[in-house]
Scaffold this active site. Sequence first.
Site, PDB file in Angstrom:
ATOM      1  N   TYR A   1      33.168  54.012  44.395  1.00  0.00           N
ATOM      2  CA  TYR A   1      34.171  53.695  43.380  1.00  0.00           C
ATOM      3  C   TYR A   1      33.504  53.142  42.123  1.00  0.00           C
ATOM      4  CZ  TYR A   1      38.324  51.646  41.204  1.00  0.00           C
ATOM      5  OH  TYR A   1      39.325  51.318  40.330  1.00  0.00           O
TER       6      TYR A   1
ATOM      7  N   SER B   1      37.405  51.040  35.188  1.00  0.00           N
ATOM      8  CA  SER B   1      37.587  49.794  35.931  1.00  0.00           C
ATOM      9  C   SER B   1      36.457  48.844  35.570  1.00  0.00           C
ATOM     10  CB  SER B   1      37.578  50.066  37.442  1.00  0.00           C
ATOM     11  OG  SER B   1      37.452  48.856  38.172  1.00  0.00           O
TER      12      SER B   1
END
Length: 258
Positions: A165, A151
């Site tokens: 995350y 990501s």
Amino acid sequence: MGDPDGRRTKPLDGRTALVTGAGTGIGRETALMLAGEGARVVLVGRRRHLLDEVAAAVSDAGGTAFARSARVEDADEMRELAVWTREAAGPVDVLVNNAGGAGPTGDLRGLGEDEWNAVMGVNLTGVYLLTRAVLPHMLERGGGTVITVSSLAALHPTPLGGAPYGAAKAGVRNFTAYLRAAYRDAHIRATCILPGEVDTPAHDGRSVPPSRERRAAMVRPEDVARAVLLCATLPGRTVIEELVIAPTVSTPPRLSGP
């Protein structure tokens, strides 16, 4: 290009591709595209009914799919998955580490250890466990392709994504670089894909979902899947080491939600 029977030869004919997080979003679109190019696809995720729906779509399009419910963060289940895949569909030629997700807590002050460990487990530990499980088979057969979906949070962490995350996605990026450096001369291609915000069903579960305008500007799951397909179908002599995929236009103002 075709075979003696006149059938078009597809770039992944005879290959086995394993895709995690295959029930929805990027994983679903990736599985459909890999199957469309000839791969036998192994669909892995937590929710079996969603995997069965994707398998049916692959079958309806003339492809071959196998579904197995498993938790990527469980070492025993990943070892069993690798053995089962080899017996049911053949040794893994293309591994797509796509399973992931952020936790509900954005503020570090309210972040508990259980949430931290859960996010790390599915986003980082799971990548290590499954890659470790299939790597020996790839090396035995003279090579393979490992594509991991990270990501942009790995490069630009935000409060929206949350601390675990971003840290996990940075970890997978580093792990992919290690894998490439350690095994590239054994013909293991390791690619890390870093998408910006992607319009997936995960947004539906937020306490305040993104606005329609914001979602319209996001990357679509099929955009990332096309990138995975490119990385998987290039000649074995070539590897895309890292690929950033971001929206073309700036994110519109947050009119209704994060």
